[in-house]
Structure formats: structure tokens, C-alpha cells
Design an enzyme around this catalytic site. Structure first.
Site, PDB file in Angstrom:
ATOM      1  N   LYS A  49       0.801  -1.225   0.000  1.00 57.44           N
ATOM      2  CA  LYS A  49       0.000   0.000   0.000  1.00 57.44           C
ATOM      3  C   LYS A  49       0.835   1.278   0.000  1.00 57.44           C
ATOM      4  CE  LYS A  49      -4.495  -1.107   0.285  1.00 57.44           C
ATOM      5  NZ  LYS A  49      -5.527  -0.547  -0.600  1.00 57.44           N
ATOM      6  N   SER A 300       0.442  -9.836  -0.843  1.00 55.09           N
ATOM      7  CA  SER A 300       0.299  -8.377  -0.776  1.00 55.09           C
ATOM      8  C   SER A 300       0.642  -7.761   0.571  1.00 55.09           C
ATOM      9  CB  SER A 300      -1.126  -7.987  -1.170  1.00 55.09           C
ATOM     10  OG  SER A 300      -2.067  -8.643  -0.327  1.00 55.09           O
TER      11      SER A 300
END
Length: 398
Positions: A49, A300
Site C-alpha cells: 500500500k 500483498s
């Protein structure tokens, strides 16, 4: 408009901020294919992110930076925004759902951001952030539906192709769709023959439903251990990019995600959160056609709360046949427990708990029940023990 040039520019901007995470081989996770892991769980802040957040904030005007930024997040975007704000000497206010893991909340605070806890899930935090943004004139940093954010996430696609130009397929987790939009756009622009598959938790299939309904669909509720992808509704930008550039979307259950987290710990010595392990679960449980292919699973993030991790490991053990509970109806006479224990021990099972109780109404008056929890190798091992007990005359109660 999102362009390849913008993604290359984002890659240049991010060079001094992020790590170019390793692409590591993981042959034991899915023997049917040549599997590699893109380890964004080892990224700065423990998640991809930071790429999108930092690049988006780097493109703000001085006036926008002076006003400060606001964001909403299940945790990982919060940390990315908080770090980017700290590096750019900006004020940051982050709205988080009250169910966000404590580790993510505390990490966000540690980067210097102010935190506002909101009752509900990600979408409730989003609504609160929009309300506060209007009230205080902050600059809103969207977690996924912003083209600069998407461009930042797309730098992962460039890295994958740089590290493995001959990859056949890339599997990417989907929440709101910012990550897969950027990755799929970058990959398809450079090599349209590479397949890009998206994965959602079956308890939060907002993009899956939207694509299958051919319109943006808002779910009534979401429920999954993969809090990082628990999003009720995708964005208009991400919906269009996914529709255009993603080959297929599949879903995985919480049990499958738990098994993938456990496999990553045991076989790769890697910690992944639920969202990060979703891509691995899709490969492990053959949700996408990977047989004989060179495949990259994008892990992720790795920001899993340790209290959740212990529950996930327990669930993963059950899902993979590494733990098993047997209920055995016995006659209440000496030697029964000894015989059961001998059979299990001879076959290599390891008993870790036993509960013994008298039979209930409707059972033999001399009967009793034995509930055994044991460690096993796999489902075949469980079946071997069950068969041996039944051959010895014991009655197993399902």
C-alpha cells in the site's frame, strides 16, 4: 488517465522510499506448477500500500500538502499514508474500522498519524473520512480508486516482468481493486499474453459479483479473516480496469486462506496476512488453471495480528488434515482407552487432548463417549487411523 509512462514515473519516484521486493521460488506450495512469490509482505510498512499512497501524495500541490491529508483503511493503506505523510512533513488523519487488527492501528500511530476509529467495516470508515474531509478541507487519499494510487501499485507489475519476463500467469488479491488494476494494466501493456487472475475472499466478493453482474455491486455485508480485502463495493475506476485487463476472478474460503497462511509459515518461513495469502490459496486449491505454468502469486501484505494468527493456524491445521477430532462411542469397561491409544500411537498419530464422558440418553446404559484431538500428517493419515479403529470394533460418531 492511467498510462504506462505514469507507472514508470511512479517507479522512479518510489525508488528511494520502497524496497524492490524479492521474487522467490516456492515449489512446495503447489507442486503442479512452477510457483513464485512476490513478497510485498516484506515491503516497508509490511504491505504494498505504501507504493500507491506515497506516489499519490508526491503529486499533490504545495497548497494541498499544507491542508493535510485524510484517508480510510482497514490498516495497510493507513500505514502507507502515515509513512508518506511523515516523510513529506504533512498532517495525516486516518479513519479505521473498529475491527482493524490492533497491530495495524498501533503501527499507524507509530508513524505519527492521528487515528479516528469508526464503528463498522471499511466502507463505514470511508463514509466518515468523506464527512471529515468536507468539514476540514483535507486532501483525500483514496485507498484504491485513484489513478495515481493505481499507478503506484502498478510498479509491482513492472518489477515482476523485470524479475521474470517469461511468467505465464500472475495471481493478485482483490479488495477494492487498486492493486490488481495497476498490476494488470502494467503487465498487459507490456505483454498481453500473460494471464492476470484476481482472488477475493468468498465472504467479501464485491468485485467478483460486480464483474459477473456487469455493473458495480455493493454487498450488504462482508465477513472474512482477510480484513485487508473486506470491501463492500469496488470503485468506478477499478471496476473498469478489472473488466478490461483481468482475465478472471475467483474466490477462496476462509479455511483455504488459513491453510495458505499455514503453508507459507511452514514451507516458506513467511508471515502473510489473510489478504496476502489469498493469492496462494487460489493456486494451492486449483481455483485458477496453473498446471504446468510459471506462476507468480502476489503476497500483498504481512500485517497479521498475532492473536488472529493463532486462531488461523488452528483453522489451517484442521483444513489441511494436520489436526483431527474423533468422537468414539465405547463400552465403559477397563482397557478401552488403552486399546484406542495403542492403535493411534502405532499409526503415528499424536494425541494432544482427551475428553471422556458418560453416555447420553438413548445410548447404551454401559456406554461412554471419548473425544480425542490429535495431530496427524494429512487426510490420508486420518482415514488410516479411522479405518484401524473401526476394524478393531470401535464405533466412530461423526
Amino acid at each position: 488517465m492511467l498510462t504506462l509512462d505514469k507507472i514508470y514515473q511512479a517507479s522512479h519516484v518510489l525508488r528511494s522510499v520502497i524496497r524492490k521486493t524479492d521474487l522467490i521460488q516456492a515449489p512446495k506450495l503447489c507442486p503442479d506448477c512452477n510457483l513464485f512469490l512476490k513478497t510485498e509482505n516484506l515491503q516497508v510498512t509490511g504491505s504494498f500500500k505504501v507504493r500507491g499512497a506515497y506516489y499519490m501524495m508526491s503529486q499533490l500541490t504545495e497548497e494541498e500538502k499544507a491542508r493535510g491529508v485524510i484517508a480510510c483503511s482497514a490498516g495497510n493503506h493507513a500505514q502507507g499514508v502515515a509513512l508518506a505523510a511523515a516523510k513529506n512533513h504533512m498532517k495525516a488523519l486516518i479513519c479505521l474500522p473498529d475491527g482493524a487488527p490492533i497491530s495495524k492501528v498501533e503501527a499507524t500511530k507509530s508513524y505519527g498519524a492521528e487515528v479516528c476509529m469508526v464503528k463498522g467495516v471499511y466502507d463505514d470508515a470511508y463514509n466518515k473520512a468523506v464527512e471529515l474531509q468536507k468539514e476540514h478541507n483535507y486532501t483525500f487519499v483514496h485507498p484504491f480508486d485513484n489513478e495515481n494510487v493505481i499507478a503506484g501499485q502498478g510498479t509491482i507489475g513492472l518489477e515482476i516482468l523485470d524479475q521474470m519476463a517469461d511468467v505465464d500467469a500472475v495471481i493478485v488479491p482483490i479488495g477494492g481493486g487498486g492493486l490488481i488494476s495497476g498490476v494488470a494494466f502494467a503487465i498487459k501493456q507490456l505483454n498481453p499474453n500473460i494471464k492476470v487472475y484476481g482472488v477475493q475472499a468468498s465472504g467479501a466478493p464485491s468485485m467478483y459479483e460486480s464483474i459477473h453482474n456487469d455493473k458495480i455491486t455493493c454487498l450488504d455485508s462482508v465477513s472474512t479473516i482477510a480484513d485487508g480485502i473486506a470491501v463492500k463495493e469496488p470503485g468506478p475506476h477499478t471496476f473498469e480496469y478489472v473488466k478490461k485487463y483481468v482475465d478472471d476472478i475467483v474466490t477462496v474460503t476462509d479455511d483455504e486462506i488459513s491453510a495458505a497462511i499455514l503453508a507459507l509459515i511452514e514451507k516458506q518461513k513467511l508471515i502473510a496476512e489473510g489478504a496476502g495469502a489469498a493469492s496462494v490459496a487460489a493456486a494451492m486449491f486449483h481455483k485458477v488453471p496453473v498446471e504446468g505454468k510459471k506462476v507468480v502469486c502476489l503476497v500483498s501484505g504481512g500485517n497479521i495480528d498475532v492473536t488472529i494468527l493463532s486462531r488461523v493456524i488452528k483453522r489451517g491445521l484442521l483444513m489441511s488434515g494436520r489436526s483431527c477430532m474423533l468422537n468414539i462411542e465405547l463400552l465403559d469397561k477397563p482397557g478401552q482407552l488403552k486399546d484406542v491409544s495403542r492403535i493411534i500411537a502405532d499409526l503415528g498419530g499424536n494425541v494432544i487432548s482427551i475428553h471422556h464422558e458418560r453416555a447420553n440418553e438413548g445410548s447404551d446404559i454401559n456406554g461412554c463417549f471419548l473425544r480425542i484431538t490429535m495431530e496427524t500428517r494429512d487426510y490420508a493419515h486420518i482415514q488410516e487411523i479411522r479405518s484401524a479403529l473401526m476394524e478393531a470394533g470401535f464405533h466412530l460418531v461423526d
